[in-house]
Design an enzyme around this catalytic site. Structure first.
Site, short mmCIF file in Angstrom:
data_model
loop_
_atom_site.label_atom_id
_atom_site.label_comp_id
_atom_site.label_asym_id
_atom_site.label_seq_id
_atom_site.Cartn_x
_atom_site.Cartn_y
_atom_site.Cartn_z
N LYS A 56 0.87 -1.18 0.00
CA LYS A 56 0.00 0.00 0.00
C LYS A 56 0.91 1.23 0.00
CE LYS A 56 -3.94 1.83 2.72
NZ LYS A 56 -4.78 1.59 3.90
N SER B 83 -9.69 1.51 2.88
CA SER B 83 -8.82 2.28 2.02
C SER B 83 -7.73 1.46 1.34
CB SER B 83 -8.15 3.37 2.85
OG SER B 83 -7.27 2.79 3.81
N SER C 63 -9.81 -0.69 7.22
CA SER C 63 -9.20 -0.49 5.90
C SER C 63 -8.45 -1.69 5.33
CB SER C 63 -8.25 0.71 5.93
OG SER C 63 -8.99 1.90 5.83
#
Ligand SMILES: [Mg+2]
Ligand SMILES: [Zn+2]
Lengths: 489, 477, 98
Positions: free
Chosen positions: A81, A156, A180
Site C-alpha cells: 500500500k 482504504s 481499511s
C-alpha cells in the site's frame, strides 16, 4: 497447482522456490506479466517496480544456489500500500501533497519482509491518506473490483485487496484504522488481518490516526496470513507502542478443526442493518464451524451503536495533527509564489489535500478546538473505554467473536460518494475493533447473489491472533464452497 | 496610587543529554546547519518518537531539586500550532499532567530570603532555528535544534521586582548547573527566560493585565527589561490608561521593550494526548534512585560552608556559585589546607588564572592537593606568600607540583639569619641616605631598605626575618 | 453541542490553514452539522465515572537510552525540500518572530 505461478499462494511459492522447483525469477516474471495483463483494468498499482523485483528475485536465487538461508518468504512477490515508506520509488499516500516524495528510510515492516526474502512488485492504490472505504478518494486513479469492474474494491487498502484478488501479487500489505484491511478484503474475497494494536510496528507507516492504525497482510488464504504475520509481528524499538510480547509461530497453530472453541455471536451485529443475503452467508459459515466442533454462544456488545461517532471524533482529531506536517517546507507539494509563510501553508494545503481529507482535518480540528474538547474528544475517549470493555466482557464467554465484515458487498463506483455520513456508517462492524485495539480478520464466506464476495469477520482477544487464524483455517478447510477466482484478464 | 509588580517567570532550559529527546541525533551545538537531523526530528512522514530515558531522569532530578512533587502518572501531549521551525506543526509537550509540579525556589535579595513557588516543570521538545540573514527575501530553517530535550519551568507569580527576577534566574541556573542537567548558556540559547509582568494597586488581590517579555539574551538584560516594563505599565496606569495584553520583545540597544504581536490572535493549541508515546510512570523506587544521585544543592552548601569552615557569607557565596568550584575548594581543605587560606587562594589567584586563561575548573592543572601543598609551604616558611603567587602561576601553566617548582627555580625562602644579616649590612652600606633617615627617626625608611633586601635576594628573603635583622643592624650601628 | 455555523467553519479552517471558497464553506456547514449532529448520540451515555482510553494498549515507560545514532547526511535531509540552498530549508521571509 496451476502452471502459472501467479495463481499460487505465498506458501506454495515459497515451497516451490526453496525446493528449486521454480526459480524466484520465474515467479517474479509470472507476476509481472500478470500485472501487465490485468492492471490496465484493475488499476491496483500506482507504481510497478519491475526491474528491481527481478533483481531481488535473482538475489534470492543466488543465495539458494550458494546454499544460504533464504528466509520464510523466499521469492514471494509482495505489493505495498502506498503509505509504507520505502527508499525505493515514491511514497505518496496517493495524495497530491506527497507527489514525488522519496522516503529516506524503509518502514520496519518493509525491512522485515525484505529480510524474509520477499520480492517487492510496487506500490498499491489507496484512499488518500487512508481516508475512505472505496479507494475512490485516491488522487491518482480509480481501482476496480476484480470480481466486477463496475464496483469498488473497498478501501482504504483497495489497491492491496484488488491486487491480491486479481493475482497481481502473492500478498499485499495494508493498513487498518477503522476497517481499511478487512473491508476491502471482504469486498475482494481475500483474507485480511488487522493485528492487535501494538503487534506490528507502525514505524514507516504514514500515520492517519495513531492510536488506531495497524499494519496487516491481505492474502489469498489463511495459511499465507499466518505466514505473513510470523514475519511482520514483534517488538520494534522505533515504535514505542509496539508490544514486547512473544510472537510464536502462527502457522504452527493452524488446525483443520474447531474442537473445544467457543464462538460468540454478537446480537448487535445481526440486526436489520445486515442484508439478508449477507446474513445467510455468515450463518452458513457459523454452521460450518459448528460442524467442526465449535460451540456457539450469543454475546452482547452493547455500545456498538456508538462506535461510529466515537471513531470519527478520535480518528479525525489525531489526523488533524498528523497531517499538519504537510506544509510545503521540508518535502512534498509547495504552492507556487506564496508571498509569506502563512500563504504558503494555506495554498499548499488547500491545493494538496483532496476534499475528504480536508473534511476530516476540519472535523478533527473542530472537535479539539477550545471549548469543544470535553464535549467531543474527551467524551469519545470515555465511550471508547466502554466499547473496549464490551469486548473484554464478551471474551469471558468465548474464544472468538464472529460476524459480518460489512453490511453489504462492494457497491458500485460513485454510488456512495455524495454522502459522507452514509459512507462512515458502512464501517459499523469494523471500527469498534480498532477502538478496542483487538485483532480481527476478514475472510471470504461465499458469493452473494450479485456475484460479489461476502466477508466473515473473526475477532479475537488481545494478542490472540493465533486463535483467529486457527478458526479461520478450520473454516477455510471445511467450508464446502469453491468461490473460484475472478476472471479479470 | 501605589502599584506593585506581579511577575511570573517561564524558563526553558535545554537538557544536557547527548542525543535528542525523541531520536538519536546529536545535540551538538556547533554542527553545521541540518547535519544533526534525521527523519524523526525533521517530522518526515511515517516516523515515530521514542523518548530518551535520560531526559526524563534529568527532568525528575530538576523537579526534586526544586522541591516539586513527581507525578506517578504523566503523559506527553501534542500542542498544535503552525510555524516553520516546528517540524510536525505540533510540539510534543506536556499539558495537564506535567512530570513534576508544585515546588519552590529560595532566593535572596539584599540579605532577605524569600521563596518563589514553582508551578510546574515539564518536558518538551525544542524547535528548529530560523535564520533571517540569508537575503533574497527568504528565511532559512536549520533543524539541528529540533527535538532537543527542553525542560519548561514555570514559576508562580510570586516575584515582585526586577531584582527578585534576577535572583530567581541566578538561583535557578545555579541549581540546574549543580545538577548537571543543563549548561544554562543563555548565549547559546540553552536557557531562555520569559517574564509575565503585570501591575496592580498595592493591597489588591486580582491580577492586572499582563505582558509577556521575551527574547532577552542575559539575566541582567532581563532585569533591565522588567524594570523598563514596570515603569512603562505604571506610566500607562497612572495616566488612567489600560495595559494591552501582548508579547513584547527586548531591544537591548535602545533599552526598551517593543510590541511583537498582540494576543488577540490567541492561540488555540488543541492539546491532546500524544498517541505515539505511552504514559510515563515514575514510581517511588525510580524517584528514590534519582534522588540518590542529587548533589548537595547550593543553598545547603552555603549554609554548611559557613557552619563547618567558619567562612564569611561573601566567601561562601563566591565559592559555591559553581559546583565544580565548591568541590575543588573542599578537596583543597580535605588535603590539609586551612579553610580561610584555601578559600582566599581559590577565590583569588586561582580564579584569576582560570578566568584569564578561559579554563574551566574541571580542566585546571593545579590539583587540589597541589594547592594544599603549596599553602603548606607558605605555612612552613619555605616560601613567601609573594613567591607563592609565582609558584601557583607555574603550577597552573605546567601542572608541576609546588615542591618541584620551588626546587627547580631555587625559590626556597632564605631564613638563615647569618646569611640575611650579611645582606642587611650590605644594603645599609649601599644606601647610606635612607639608613641615615631611619636612624634620624624616619622609621618608614625601613620599608625601602626591606625592599632592597628582597631585590638583592630575588624575593627569597624571609620578609619577617629581613625586617628584624635590618632594624637590628641599623640600631646597632 | 449545536449546529455548526459558517463562522465555525471559518474559524476551524483558519486553525487548519485551509482556504475554503464560499461554496465549499456552505457545503461543509451542512456536512459537518450532519456529522456532529450524529455524534450527539454520545450524550445518551453517562460517562462521568469512566476513565478515558488513550491507548488500547496498557503500556507505560517505553524509553530509548541516551545514545547518539547517525544522522542523515545533509544532502539526503534536503533531498525532498521544495526550496533549499544546500544548507537550509528555505521559506518566504519570516517577519513575525515567535
Ligand atoms: Mg514550552
Ligand atoms: Zn533526529
Amino acid at each position: 497447482m496451476s502452471a502459472e505461478s501467479y495463481a499460487w499462494t505465498a506458501h506454495e511459492i515459497r515451497d516451490a522456490v526453496t525446493s528449486g522447483a521454480v526459480s524466484a525469477r520465474a515467479v517474479a516474471e509470472s507476476y509481472l506479466a500478470r500485472i501487465e495483463a490485468c492492471d490496465q483494468k484493475v488499476q491496483a498499482y500506482v507504481d510497478v517496480w519491475a526491474e528491481s523485483a527481478l533483481a531481488q528475485a535473482d538475489a534470492v536465487d543466488a543465495r539458494l544456489a550458494r546454499g544460504e538461508d533464504v528466509g520464510p518468504l523466499a521469492g514471494v512477490p509482495v505489493g505495498l500500500k502506498d503509505l509504507f515508506c520505502t527508499k525505493q520509488g515514491f511514497t505518496t499516500c496517493c495524495s497530491k501533497i506527497l507527489k514525488g516524495y522519496r522516503s529516506p528510510f524503509d518502514a520496519t515492516v518493509v525491512e522485515r519482509l525484505a529480510d524474509a526474502g520477499a520480492v517487492f512488485l510496487g506500490k498499491l492504490n489507496m484512499d488518500e491518506f487512508a481516508m475512505g472505504s472505496s479507494t475512490e478518494n485516491s488522487a491518482v486513479q480509480v481501482t476496480r473490483n476484480p470480481w466486477n469492474l463496475a464496483c469498488v474494491p473497498g478501501g482504504s487498502s483497495g489497491g492491496s485487496a484488488a491486487a491480491v484478488a486479481a493475482d497481481e501479487c502473492a500478498f499485499a500489505l495494508g493498513s487498518d484504522t477503522g476497517g481499511s484491511i478487512r473491508q476491502p478484503a471482504a469486498c475482494c474475497g481475500c483474507v485480511g488481518l488487522k493485528p492487535t494494536y501494538g503487534r506490528v510496528s507502525r514505524y514507516g507507516l504514514v500515520a492517519f490516526a495513531s492510536s488506531l492504525d495497524q499494519v496487516g497482510p491481505l492474502t489469498k488464504d489463511v495459511e499465507d496470513c499466518a505466514l505473513a504475520m510470523n514475519v511482520l509481528s514483534g517488538r520494534d524499538e522505533r515504535d514505542s507502542t509496539s508490544a514486547d510480547l512473544p510472537v510464536g509461530d502462527f502457522t504452527a497453530a493452524l488446525r483443520p478443526d474447531a474442537k473445544g472453541l467457543r464462538i460468540g455471536l454478537p446480537k448487535e451485529y445481526f440486526t436489520d442493518a445486515l442484508g439478508a443475503d449477507m446474513r445467510e452467508k455468515i450463518e452458513a459459515a457459523v454452521s460450518a464451524l459448528e460442524g467442526q466442533g465449535a460451540e456457539v454462544v450469543e454475546v452482547s456488545l452493547p455500545h456498538t451503536e456508538y462506535a461510529v461517532a466515537v471513531y470519527y471524533i478520535i480518528c479525525t482529531a489525531e489526523a488533524s495533527a498528523n497531517l499538519a506536517r504537510f506544509d510545503g517546507v521540508r518535502y512534498g507539494h509547495r504552492a507556487a509564489a506564496a508571498a509569506d509563510v502563512e500563504e504558503l501553508y494555506r495554498r499548499t494545503k488547500t491545493e494538496g489535500f483532496g476534499p475528504e481529507v480536508q473534511r476530516r482535518i476540519l472535523l478533527g480540528t473542530y472537535v479539539l478546538s477550545s471549548g469543544y474538547y470535553d464535549a467531543y474528544y474527551s467524551k469519545a475517549q470515555r465511550v471508547r473505554s466502554l466499547i473496549r470493555k464490551d469486548f473484554l466482557d464478551a471474551f469471558e464467554q468465548c474464544d472468538v467473536i464472529v460476524g459480518p465484515t460489512s453490511p453489504t458487498p462492494a457497491f458500485r463506483l460513485g454510488e456512495k460518494t455524495a454522502d459522507p455520513l452514509e459512507m462512515y456508517l458502512s464501517d459499523i462492524y469494523t471500527i469498534s475493533i480498532n477502538l478496542a485495539g483487538i485483532p480481527a480478520m476478514s475472510m471470504p464466506c461465499g458469493l452473494t447473489e450479485s456475484g460479489l464476495p461476502a466477508g466473515l469477520q473473526i475477532m479475537g482477544k488481545p494478542f490472540d491472533e493465533a486463535t483467529i487464524l486457527r478458526v479461520g483455517y478450520a473454516y477455510e478447510q471445511n467450508r464446502g464452497l469453491d468461490m473460484g477466482r475472478p476472471a479479470v484478464a | 496610587m501605589e502599584y506593585e509588580a506581579v511577575i511570573g517567570m517561564e524558563v526553558h532550559v535545554e537538557l544536557n543529554t547527548d542525543s535528542k529527546v525523541f531520536c538519536g541525533c546529536s545535540t551538538d551545538f556547533d554542527a553545521p546547519p541540518n547535519t544533526n537531523v534525521c527523519p524523526v526530528c525533521l517530522g518526515m512522514p511515517g516516523v515515530l518518537p521514542v523518548i530518551n530515558r535520560m531526559a526524563v531522569e534529568y527532568s525528575v532530578a530538576a523537579g526534586l531539586a526544586l522541591g516539586c512533587t513527581i507525578s506517578r502518572w504523566s503523559k506527553m501531549d501534542r500542542k498544535n500550532y503552525f510555524y516553520p521551525d516546528l517540524a510536525k506543526n505540533y510540539q510534543i509537550s506536556q499539558y495537564d499532567l506535567p512530570l513534576t509540579y508544585d515546588g519552590s525556589l529560595e532566593i535572596e535579595v539584599d540579605g532577605v530570603r524569600k521563596r518563589i513557588g514553582i508551578t510546574r516543570a515539564h518536558l518538551e521538545e525544542d524547535t528548529a532555528r530560523n535564520t533571517h540573514s540569508l537575503g533574497g527575501g527568504v528565511s532559512g530553517v536549520d533543524f539541528n535544534r529540533s527535538g532537543v530535550a527542553l525542560l519548561e519551568i514555570v514559576s508562580e507569580p510570586d516575584i515582585r521586582s526586577a531584582a527578585e527576577a534576577f535572583a530567581y534566574l541566578t538561583a535557578l541556573k545555579q541549581i540546574l548547573q549543580y545538577l548537571g542537567v543543563s549548561d544554562c548558556n543563555m548565549e547559546e540559547g540553552s536557557l531562555r527566560a520569559e517574564a509575565n509582568i503585570s501591575l496592580r494597586p498595592v493591597g489588591a488581590t486580582e491580577f492586572g493585565t499582563k505582558t509577556e517579555v521575551k527574547n532577552v539574551a542575559s539575566f541582567s538584560g532581563t532585569q533591565r527589561a522588567i524594570e523598563y516594563e514596570i515603569a512603562r505599565q505604571r506610566a500607562i496606569l497612572e495616566e488612567g490608561g489600560a495595559v494591552l495584553q501582548e508579547t513584547r520583545g527586548w531591544d537591548a540597544d535602545r533599552g526598551v521593550t517593543v510590541s511583537q504581536r498582540s494576543k488577540e490572535s490567541a492561540h488555540d493549541y488543541r492539546y491532546f494526548p500524544e498517541p505515539d508515546l505511552v504514559p510515563l510512570a515514575v514510581d517511588e523506587a525510580w524517584e528514590a534512585t534519582i534522588r540518590e544521585t542529587l548533589p548537595e544543592l547550593p543553598q545547603a552548601r552555603r549554609d554548611r560552608f559557613m557552619e563547618q569552615y567558619g567562612l564569611p557569607a561573601y566567601d561562601t557565596g563566591v565559592l559555591t556559585a559553581d559546583r565544580a568550584m565548591a568541590d575543588y575548594f573542599e578537596a583543597v581543605v580535605e588535603a590539609g589546607a586551612e579553610p580561610k587560606q584555601a578559600g582566599n587562594w581559590v577565590m583569588g589567584d586561582l580564579q584569576k588564572l582560570l578566568a584569564d586563561g578561559d579554563v574551566p575548573i574541571g580542566e585546571c592543572r593545579v590539583e587540589p592537593d597541589g594547592l594544599a601543598a603549596m599553602i603548606g609551604l607558605i605555612d612552613k616558611g619555605v616560601i613567601s606568600g609573594k613567591i607563592a603567587k609565582d609558584v601557583l602561576a607555574e603550577m597552573f601553566a605546567t601542572g608541576k607540583a609546588p615542591g618541584t617548582v620551588v626546587e627547580q627555580r631555587g625559590l626556597v625562602q632564605i631564613s638563615d639569619a647569618d646569611e640575611l644579616a650579611e645582606v642587611a649590612r650590605a644594603v645599609i652600606e649601599a644606601n647610606p641616605g635612607p639608613a641615615g633617615d631611619y636612624r634620624g627617626g624616619k622609621k618608614n625608611a625601613l620599608g625601602f631598605l626591606v625592599g632592597q633586601m628582597m631585590k638583592a635576594t630575588k624575593g627569597k628573603a624571609n620578609p619577617k626575618l629581613a625586617n628584624e635583622l635590618l632594624q637590628h643592624e641599623l640600631e646597632k650601628g | 453541542m449545536g449546529k455548526i455555523t459558517k463562522q465555525d467553519v471559518e474559524y476551524v479552517s483558519g486553525l487548519a490553514h485551509l482556504t475554503l471558497d464560499e461554496e465549499t464553506k456552505e457545503r461543509l456547514v451542512g456536512e459537518l452539522s450532519e456529522i456532529l449532529g450524529y455524534m450527539e448520540k454520545l450524550n445518551e451515555l453517562d460517562t462521568s465515572n469512566i476513565e478515558p482510553t488513550m491507548h488500547a494498549l496498557e503500556m507505560t515507560n517505553v524509553y530509548r537510552e541516551d545514545k547518539v545514532q547517525p544522522s542523515l547526511d545533509r544532502e539526503t535531509a534536503l533531498m525532498n525540500a521544495p526550496d533549499s540552498d544546500g544548507e537550509y530549508f528555505l521559506v518566504p521571509k519570516i517577519l513575525d518572530t515567535e
